[in-house]
Scaffold this active site. Sequence first.
Site, PDB file in Angstrom:
ATOM      1  N   ARG A   7      47.418  34.871  86.371  1.00 42.98           N
ATOM      2  CA  ARG A   7      47.850  34.387  87.679  1.00 42.98           C
ATOM      3  C   ARG A   7      46.703  34.096  88.631  1.00 42.98           C
ATOM      4  O   ARG A   7      46.575  32.994  89.134  1.00 42.98           O
ATOM      5  CB  ARG A   7      48.791  35.417  88.323  1.00 42.98           C
ATOM      6  CG  ARG A   7      49.432  34.866  89.585  1.00 42.98           C
ATOM      7  CD  ARG A   7      50.260  35.888  90.308  1.00 42.98           C
ATOM      8  NE  ARG A   7      51.271  36.488  89.440  1.00 42.98           N
ATOM      9  CZ  ARG A   7      52.008  37.519  89.796  1.00 42.98           C
ATOM     10  NH1 ARG A   7      51.843  38.085  90.972  1.00 42.98           N
ATOM     11  NH2 ARG A   7      52.917  38.020  88.972  1.00 42.98           N
ATOM     12  N   HIS A  42      56.611  27.423  82.716  1.00 41.45           N
ATOM     13  CA  HIS A  42      56.240  28.385  83.778  1.00 41.45           C
ATOM     14  C   HIS A  42      57.489  29.050  84.355  1.00 41.45           C
ATOM     15  O   HIS A  42      58.140  28.492  85.246  1.00 41.45           O
ATOM     16  CB  HIS A  42      55.471  27.620  84.872  1.00 41.45           C
ATOM     17  CG  HIS A  42      54.674  28.495  85.785  1.00 41.45           C
ATOM     18  ND1 HIS A  42      53.574  29.216  85.362  1.00 41.45           N
ATOM     19  CD2 HIS A  42      54.802  28.756  87.101  1.00 41.45           C
ATOM     20  CE1 HIS A  42      53.057  29.873  86.391  1.00 41.45           C
ATOM     21  NE2 HIS A  42      53.783  29.613  87.465  1.00 41.45           N
ATOM     22  N   TYR A  69      61.729  14.097  97.706  1.00 41.51           N
ATOM     23  CA  TYR A  69      61.267  12.880  98.391  1.00 41.51           C
ATOM     24  C   TYR A  69      59.884  12.416  97.931  1.00 41.51           C
ATOM     25  O   TYR A  69      59.505  11.290  98.190  1.00 41.51           O
ATOM     26  CB  TYR A  69      61.191  13.120  99.909  1.00 41.51           C
ATOM     27  CG  TYR A  69      62.503  13.526 100.525  1.00 41.51           C
ATOM     28  CD1 TYR A  69      63.614  12.686 100.478  1.00 41.51           C
ATOM     29  CD2 TYR A  69      62.643  14.755 101.173  1.00 41.51           C
ATOM     30  CE1 TYR A  69      64.823  13.057 101.045  1.00 41.51           C
ATOM     31  CE2 TYR A  69      63.843  15.143 101.741  1.00 41.51           C
ATOM     32  CZ  TYR A  69      64.936  14.287 101.671  1.00 41.51           C
ATOM     33  OH  TYR A  69      66.117  14.655 102.232  1.00 41.51           O
TER      34      TYR A  69
END
Length: 751
Positions: free
Chosen positions: A40, A86, A130
């Site tokens: 991570r 993921h 968007y």
Amino acid sequence: MGKDLLPTGGDGRASAEPIDLKKALEERYLAYALSTIMHRALPDVRDGMKPVHRRIVHAMRLARLEPGQRFAKCASIVGDVMGKFHPHGDQSIYDALVRLAQSFAMRYPLVDGQGNFGNIDGDNAAAMRYTEARMTEAATSLLEGITEDAVDFRKTYNEEDEEPTVLPGAFPNLLANGSSGIAVGMATSIPPHNAAEICDAALAIIDDPAVADERLLDFVKGPDFPTGGLIVEDQASIREAYRTGRGGFRLRARWEKEDQGRGMWTAVVTEIPYGIQKSRLIEKIAELIISRRLPLLEDVRDESAEDIRVVLVPRSRTVTPELLMESVFKLTDLETRFPLNMNVLSRGKVPGVLSLKQVLREWLDHRREVLLRRSRHRLSEIEKRLEILAGYLVAYLNIDEVIRIIREEDEPKKEMIARFELTDNQAEAILNMRLRALRKLEEFEIRKEFDKLSEEKTQIEGLLASEAKQWKTVRWEVSKVRQTYDPEKNPELGARRTTFADAPDHDLEDVHEALIEREPITVVLSEKGWLRAMKGHLSDYSTLTFKEGDSLKLAFHAQTTDKILLLTTGGKVYTIGADRLPGGRGHGEPVRIMVDMENDQAIVTAFAHDPERRLLLASHAGNGFVVAEKDIIANTRKGKQVMNVKAPDETKMCVTVSGDHVAIIGENRKLLVFPLSEVPEMARGKGVRLQRYKDGGISDLKTFAIAEGLSWRDSADRSFVKSREELAEWMGNRAAAGRMAPKGFPRTGKF
């Protein structure tokens, strides 16, 4: 009751198993810590990526979102990454994707975004439904050769797919784009750098593996932030930071003075430090102006459009732009410190802090490994193709017999293998050939391809056998990347944005004063040690009020920008900023609250600091020395020990030095006059004997110019002056006893 709730075995008996809680917690916390460190927070030194970024780029490759190709909705990309690779929240994946596209966050963006991807003011990107994205050239060069067995693949979290453990990494992403992250017990912070400079340093390592760290810094000058700015760190600490992998860089905004005509000017900031939100920065400056902590500044305006333009308006045209900016740098994020902590996963497995040279060395070793793997992969493909071409050649030379076998034999494959001594693959390839290929299957074409591949095979075998050839090839690959990001050929992307400068050497005192509004005050100290500052310069002290049983000890005029020095009987000096003194309402505050003063000590005197002055200190027993006032400033609440005195002796006098002679009178009314040159100047100590006493101690002390004579005032406020000639019988050497004071000397024993 509790026993009934325990899980039961097949025979109905409780099957709970006792475990050691400490051991269980340790095991689980270690597993969590390792997961955070490895998967991570820390980037891999080879491709400079954390798993989430690697998975985003890999998913975009699979979706064929190449530069110059179509854009795809970010929601679709995030869905692919989350579903296949993921297993975390979609928002965290989208945030990582957005950052890869932000030109103010990434020096070389890996994602080409279309739509609102946020801005330097700290506004968020539009929702993922968007916005659209595809890869940039930098991302494709990170993936170069991934289909040619360049890197290892592992199973994804649900074991339905495969993902790369590391990318081939032709682009030096770790240093070029930087990285930051907080793991468990360790963190990483790597600033972005200039890709061309990194490539130059890497080429220097290939040319001379034993090259010194110092030499690499001739190429890598320092960080190169996407938002520009000025690095004002000294060269020695930059070199040390890169040599050890730990350090930091002072980063300042870039600004220029703009003339407004008629002597007026403004300071215009055109680049702000990396990682700072512009809107928050301007809010902070405005707050400081309102709270009057930036008295030199009148106003701040944000006139930014696509570029950055923050206008700082000075309160007065007399102040220098440099001092104004220095005061703003001191209190705001227009100057920040970017830490360097090159904590990375070495070889993708071991976390550790590496130096600049070690990071580049590991990247180059990875590039060589990728070259070897791609070469072996190509070699095996060539060998397979050569085998098939040899089979085609046999078929071409015996085409009629081949057609007969296929038409007439029950098992043509076996027959062909036996007849022409073909391999299984060759026979299969001949059988799978289309009829239309028979026309093209000319001996010349086959031989041409066969010879070409044989030559390539020889070259690859030569490459695999020679380390020198391998490094030569790696060098050529790095040079190719260097050309892509060449500052001269591609100035928009390649030119250095962050430059270097020396921080203007302004006196910290000037800057400190610049941060305080200059106003006249009267400092009032009571006998019991209560301190306050009245506004304005008072001329009549009789109106001052004190607590019951307390009275005025001393009062003097000062400015809010002054430092107030307090001298105690223990020989310590304390420093308090005049701007920090309690106001004139009420009786002020005890000095002991403001500084750490011993209970058995009292204040001898207080005065406003003047760095040009010299002081003569004397103890009750008659010891003394001269000290420069600039040497006695205390920087902490604990104060500074200046005069060493042991009880029952204590510091008694402190007078300003002027003239060339000292007049000292004891409690025994004996006066002694001697040259000032006999008193040593020192920063701290016990001093020397000024006057000798059988019993008692010093009463008063004065320095004067012998040419003007020694003057004093009596109780009736009449002035007396004794000339050099008249003082002849009191003149002597330092440490003498002196003679009884002349007639007319005040009974108080004070000058």
